[in-house]
Design an enzyme around this catalytic site. Structure first.
Site, short mmCIF file in Angstrom:
data_model
loop_
_atom_site.label_atom_id
_atom_site.label_comp_id
_atom_site.label_asym_id
_atom_site.label_seq_id
_atom_site.Cartn_x
_atom_site.Cartn_y
_atom_site.Cartn_z
N THR A 17 -2.64 26.31 -38.87
CA THR A 17 -1.49 25.77 -39.78
C THR A 17 -1.51 26.69 -40.95
OG1 THR A 17 -2.21 23.52 -39.61
CG2 THR A 17 -1.30 24.31 -42.05
N SER A 63 -5.12 24.69 -32.96
CA SER A 63 -7.21 25.32 -32.98
C SER A 63 -7.68 23.32 -31.65
CB SER A 63 -7.72 25.45 -33.90
OG SER A 63 -7.94 24.18 -34.92
N THR A 96 -7.79 24.08 -38.71
CA THR A 96 -8.57 23.58 -39.54
C THR A 96 -9.49 22.65 -38.32
OG1 THR A 96 -7.85 22.35 -40.34
CG2 THR A 96 -8.13 23.88 -41.55
N ASP A 97 -8.89 22.71 -37.68
CA ASP A 97 -9.32 21.25 -36.85
C ASP A 97 -10.65 21.65 -36.12
OD1 ASP A 97 -7.09 19.45 -37.30
OD2 ASP A 97 -5.87 19.38 -36.55
C1 SIN Z 1 -4.81 23.53 -36.76
O1 SIN Z 1 -6.39 23.54 -36.70
O2 SIN Z 1 -4.50 24.21 -35.87
C2 SIN Z 1 -3.81 22.43 -37.33
C3 SIN Z 1 -3.81 22.63 -38.55
C4 SIN Z 1 -4.65 22.98 -38.88
O3 SIN Z 1 -4.76 24.06 -39.09
O4 SIN Z 1 -5.20 22.44 -40.08
#
Ligand code: SIN
Length: 313
Positions: A17, A63, A96-97
């Site tokens: 993100t 991710s 973040t995932d």
């Molecule tokens: C991801 O994990 O690539 C998408 C969600 C995020 O980064 O918050």
């Protein structure tokens, strides 16, 4: 006057993100993750001009699609960069995932006396109030600080040990926490050595990745999931146990059968916070990390055992 050398930091981009773009600035969901390059992320933060930066795009993914192939490439890039005497630290931009899994993998496999800092964002780069640019600047500042040596995660002004961080919230800006609390804030800059982290496990990129699954204990849990996984060839099981590490009798029987057929097992708590204290009565090995991090630990342990088995005597 002395010339003070500028700090040199390598930034490796993997997507997420932090590199996401939405159709309108007020949109925080339904955006496209991993749309901007790591160079574009750096260009959006004027204060980064104070550092000698090098950038490299290792991957460009949401991710949720993080793969063993990307982990292997990331490990290769970081290991090579850590040998560069001119480099002070490394930053990895990430979604973040699955951040807690990648951070755990790197923390368990890198020998580093320099900072390796993962960062991310909860809002896309196109948001009115995007958190990515500040997080990236903070991560570079942490990576430039020799006291931050080791694998760290820097988000929302907090710095967590790479092996003890978890995503706790699907959209809050302070989405990360740790069962051991943050060991620094960017402003205060107080760092401690990560506690409880064993020696890194040797990582041989040529070995195959084994099949490891997570199985939860819950009301009505029986032996069928574990028995089916063992019949299908699973090599490791993470048991997301109730409370302080308990398993239903039927699940425990199935787990003991799985162990007898050579399957590695480890137990963590399924509770959202904290971790198992002491040794539960079943005597199975326990870990004080999240279930997905315990899965990374088992993947690495099984690979490590395979590397010993194939090493010449
Ligand atoms: C991801 O994990 O690539 C998408 C969600 C995020 O980064 O918050």
């Amino acid at each position: 006057m002395y010339d003070v050398p500028r700090t040199a930091v390598l930034i490796l981009g993997t997507g997420g993100t932090i590199a996401g773009v939405a159709e309108s600035p007020d949109q925080h969901t339904g955006y496209r993750a991993a749309a901007l390059s790591v160079e574009q992320l750096v260009a959006a933060v004027p204060a980064l001009k104070d550092y000698d930066l090098e950038t490299r795009q290792v991957a460009q993914v949401d991710s949720k699609d993080m793969s063993f192939a990307i982990w292997t490439e990331l490990h290769r890039e970081i290991s090579a960069a850590l040998k560069d005497g001119q480099l002070d630290g490394i930053v990895v931009t990430h979604g973040t995932d699955t951040l807690e899994e990648t951070a755990y993998f790197l923390a368990r496999t890198l020998m580093t006396a320099k900072p390796v800092v993962l960062t991310a964002a909860m809002r896309p780069a196109s948001a009115l109030s995007a958190d990515g640019p500040q997080n990236l600047l903070d991560a570079v500042r942490v990576a430039a600080d020799p006291l931050a040596a080791g694998v760290r995660v820097c988000v929302h002004g907090e710095v967590f040990p790479g092996h003890a961080v978890r995503k706790r919230h699907p959209y809050a800006l302070n989405a990360f926490t740790s069962s051991r609390a943050a060991n620094a804030t960017v402003e205060v800059g107080f760092y401690t050595t990560p506690a409880g982290l064993p020696e890194p496990l040797r990582f041989d990129p040529d070995l195959p990745w084994p099949w490891v699954e997570i199985v939860g204990n819950h009301a009505g849990q029986d032996a069928r999931t574990v028995d089916a996984l063992v019949s299908a060839g699973v090599r490791g099981l993470v048991l997301a146990a109730t409370g302080n590490g308990t398993l239903s009798e039927a699940l425990l029987d199935a787990v003991r059968r799985a162990q007898r057929s050579g399957v590695e097992v480890v137990v963590v708590s399924r509770c959202a916070e904290g971790h198992i204290v002491g040794q539960p009565d079943h005597g199975l090995p326990v870990l004080g990390v999240t279930a997905v991090q315990a899965r990374v630990e088992l993947l690495l342990l099984i690979r490590w055992k395979a590397s010993i088995a194939r090493a010449p005597a």
